[in-house]
Write an enzyme that holds these catalytic residues in place. Structure first.
Site, PDB file in Angstrom:
ATOM      1  CE1 TYR A  40      -3.892   2.272   0.943  1.00 43.24           C
ATOM      2  CE2 TYR A  40      -2.297   3.265   2.447  1.00 43.24           C
ATOM      3  CZ  TYR A  40      -3.518   3.303   1.783  1.00 43.24           C
ATOM      4  OH  TYR A  40      -4.346   4.378   1.966  1.00 43.24           O
ATOM      5  CE  LYS A  98      -3.357   5.219  -1.336  1.00 44.16           C
ATOM      6  NZ  LYS A  98      -4.388   5.579  -2.333  1.00 44.16           N
TER       7      LYS A  98
HETATM    8  P1  NAD Z   1     -13.176   2.464   1.505  1.00 44.51           P
HETATM    9  O1  NAD Z   1     -12.821   1.014   1.510  1.00 44.51           O
HETATM   10  O2  NAD Z   1     -14.225   2.935   2.421  1.00 44.51           O
HETATM   11  O3  NAD Z   1     -13.591   2.894   0.030  1.00 44.51           O
HETATM   12  C1  NAD Z   1     -12.862   2.495  -1.089  1.00 44.51           C
HETATM   13  C2  NAD Z   1     -13.850   2.156  -2.210  1.00 44.51           C
HETATM   14  O4  NAD Z   1     -13.104   1.768  -3.361  1.00 44.51           O
HETATM   15  C3  NAD Z   1     -14.745   0.982  -1.845  1.00 44.51           C
HETATM   16  O5  NAD Z   1     -16.120   1.335  -1.993  1.00 44.51           O
HETATM   17  C4  NAD Z   1     -14.332  -0.107  -2.817  1.00 44.51           C
HETATM   18  O6  NAD Z   1     -15.402  -0.953  -3.213  1.00 44.51           O
HETATM   19  C5  NAD Z   1     -13.780   0.701  -3.975  1.00 44.51           C
HETATM   20  N1  NAD Z   1     -12.878  -0.096  -4.810  1.00 44.51           N
HETATM   21  C6  NAD Z   1     -11.909  -0.933  -4.370  1.00 44.51           C
HETATM   22  N2  NAD Z   1     -11.320  -1.525  -5.426  1.00 44.51           N
HETATM   23  C7  NAD Z   1     -11.919  -1.032  -6.534  1.00 44.51           C
HETATM   24  C8  NAD Z   1     -11.729  -1.272  -7.912  1.00 44.51           C
HETATM   25  N3  NAD Z   1     -10.816  -2.150  -8.348  1.00 44.51           N
HETATM   26  N4  NAD Z   1     -12.494  -0.591  -8.785  1.00 44.51           N
HETATM   27  C9  NAD Z   1     -13.441   0.291  -8.360  1.00 44.51           C
HETATM   28  N5  NAD Z   1     -13.670   0.523  -7.056  1.00 44.51           N
HETATM   29  C10 NAD Z   1     -12.922  -0.139  -6.155  1.00 44.51           C
HETATM   30  O7  NAD Z   1     -11.809   3.263   1.745  1.00 44.51           O
HETATM   31  P2  NAD Z   1     -11.513   4.834   1.917  1.00 44.51           P
HETATM   32  O8  NAD Z   1     -10.861   5.007   3.223  1.00 44.51           O
HETATM   33  O9  NAD Z   1     -12.696   5.635   1.580  1.00 44.51           O
HETATM   34  O10 NAD Z   1     -10.374   5.026   0.829  1.00 44.51           O
HETATM   35  C11 NAD Z   1     -10.499   5.853  -0.297  1.00 44.51           C
HETATM   36  C12 NAD Z   1      -9.108   6.229  -0.782  1.00 44.51           C
HETATM   37  O11 NAD Z   1      -8.465   7.060   0.202  1.00 44.51           O
HETATM   38  C13 NAD Z   1      -8.188   5.055  -1.013  1.00 44.51           C
HETATM   39  O12 NAD Z   1      -7.351   5.302  -2.117  1.00 44.51           O
HETATM   40  C14 NAD Z   1      -7.358   5.026   0.255  1.00 44.51           C
HETATM   41  O13 NAD Z   1      -6.128   4.379   0.085  1.00 44.51           O
HETATM   42  C15 NAD Z   1      -7.201   6.509   0.514  1.00 44.51           C
HETATM   43  N6  NAD Z   1      -6.826   6.863   1.875  1.00 44.51           N
HETATM   44  C16 NAD Z   1      -7.728   6.805   2.886  1.00 44.51           C
HETATM   45  C17 NAD Z   1      -7.356   7.204   4.150  1.00 44.51           C
HETATM   46  C18 NAD Z   1      -8.322   7.239   5.286  1.00 44.51           C
HETATM   47  O14 NAD Z   1      -7.969   7.815   6.336  1.00 44.51           O
HETATM   48  N7  NAD Z   1      -9.508   6.685   5.143  1.00 44.51           N
HETATM   49  C19 NAD Z   1      -6.039   7.609   4.408  1.00 44.51           C
HETATM   50  C20 NAD Z   1      -5.138   7.653   3.370  1.00 44.51           C
HETATM   51  C21 NAD Z   1      -5.548   7.292   2.102  1.00 44.51           C
END
Ligand code: NAD
Length: 316
Positions: free
Chosen positions: A168, A172
């Site tokens: 991951y 990133k």
């Molecule tokens: P989440 O799991 O709630 O949402 C991610 C969504 O992406 C899910 O609905 C999933 O079904 C969808 N997804 C996964 N694989 C997919 C694919 N191959 N094609 C289409 N859709 C797909 O997670 P989140 O926390 O909302 O994460 C969103 C983004 O933010 C991600 O890139 C994550 O790495 C990044 N991020 C989140 C945080 C945090 O604090 N939540 C921190 C750093 C980075």
């Protein structure tokens, strides 16, 4: 009230990947509420990227439409090149253009190293890195033709050190290189490319599946509210807006705080003696090498080179 005019997205078409849940859902809802036509992409599936489900994307579309907005669902996986092209082609077929791509879809498979193997790496790179690459690449010719585009990538402060989520963090980190290099020269085409590093409580934040992570004490209601996904989306909306004035930047957003994440360099130590520097010289000058006083933040590779090698090209 800030006095800033409302940021609107009327007549703009936005693709938000992974918009069925979490942060993507919040981004999609905000853009739609401000007038954008939104393509809500989500493949469904577990947070580790296993399985698929058309429910999340369709539910968010229903939510947008019920609120008077315009949206369609797309349930392709951005984990394949074909899926990314089908997503963009579908948006253009339906709405004739694509103005905004928010590359947000993500998965997270916690595993210690070296137990984390090729499957973990490839699956993670497929969604985060290749998904961003292929979706952006599919949309790029349309943006060039329009002379307008906004691309947002999603990194993570996790790359500062996630010992048990190496794939991951690796993906990133790669997205930062992608963002900065794609932004180089894009503004002349009317296209801005920026990166958001979010911080919010969503599915992957649940610590149950994380090895070696001490479970944090449960959050009180005020902290939980501050960590809502809605507190990240305003930054994404700005980066997606016509008035956005930055390109190739990394912005951190979450917990109701917004900041800039930059890549800085120490002036370091320069050997001014005759002959080649030795390993012992490096040890002897270590404090100067890492001294952050007078650090600089180059605007690009050429700017870095001009500073780092300024002694080779002295100005008159
Ligand atoms: P989440 O799991 O709630 O949402 C991610 C969504 O992406 C899910 O609905 C999933 O079904 C969808 N997804 C996964 N694989 C997919 C694919 N191959 N094609 C289409 N859709 C797909 O997670 P989140 O926390 O909302 O994460 C969103 C983004 O933010 C991600 O890139 C994550 O790495 C990044 N991020 C989140 C945080 C945090 O604090 N939540 C921190 C750093 C980075």
């Amino acid at each position: 009230m800030t006095g800033t005019p409302e940021l609107r997205f009327d007549d703009r078409v936005a693709i938000v990947t992974g918009a069925g849940r979490g942060l993507g859902r919040a981004h999609a809802l905000l853009l739609a509420a401000r007038g954008a036509t939104v393509v809500v992409n989500d493949f469904g599936g577990s947070k580790e990227g296993v399985g698929s489900d058309t429910g999340p994307a369709n539910e968010v579309v229903a939510e947008i439409v019920a609120a008077g907005g315009r949206a369609i669902a797309d349930t392709h996986s951005v984990g394949t090149e074909e899926g990314c092209h089908a997503l963009v082609d579908g948006a253009v077929r339906e709405f004739g253009r694509v103005d905004i791509v928010v590359n947000n879809a993500g998965i997270s498979q916690w595993q210690t190293f070296p137990q984390a193997g090729a499957d973990n790496l490839e699956r993670t790179l497929d969604v985060h890195l290749r998904g961003t690459w292929h979706t952006t690449r599919a949309a790029w010719p349309y943006m060039e033709k329009q002379g307008y585009g906004r691309v947002i990538t999603t990194a993570s402060t996790g790359l500062l050190g996630l010992a048990d989520n190496l794939a991951y963090a690796t993906a990133k980190g790669a997205l930062i290189g992608f963002t900065r290099s794609l932004a180089f020269g894009s503004a002349a085409k009317g296209i801005l490319v920026n990166c958001v590093a979010p911080n919010s409580v969503t599915r992957p934040s649940e610590s149950a599946a994380k090895p070696n992570v001490v479970t944090a004490t449960p959050m009180d209601a005020a902290r939980a509210a501050a960590m809502a996904t809605e507190n990240v989306s305003p930054m994404v909306a700005y980066l997606a807006h016509e008035s956005c004035a930055v390109n190739g930047e990394i912005l951190v957003a979450g917990a109701k705080r917004f900041g800039r994440w930059f890549l800085g360099f120490t002036p370091g130590w320069r050997d001014t003696t005759e002959g080649a520097p030795t390993a012992e010289d490096v040890v002897a000058h270590w404090d100067e090498i890492v001294d952050e006083k007078d650090y600089y933040v180059p605007t690009g590779t050429m700017d870095w080179g001009a500073r780092f090698m300024s002694h080779l090209y002295p100005t008159a």
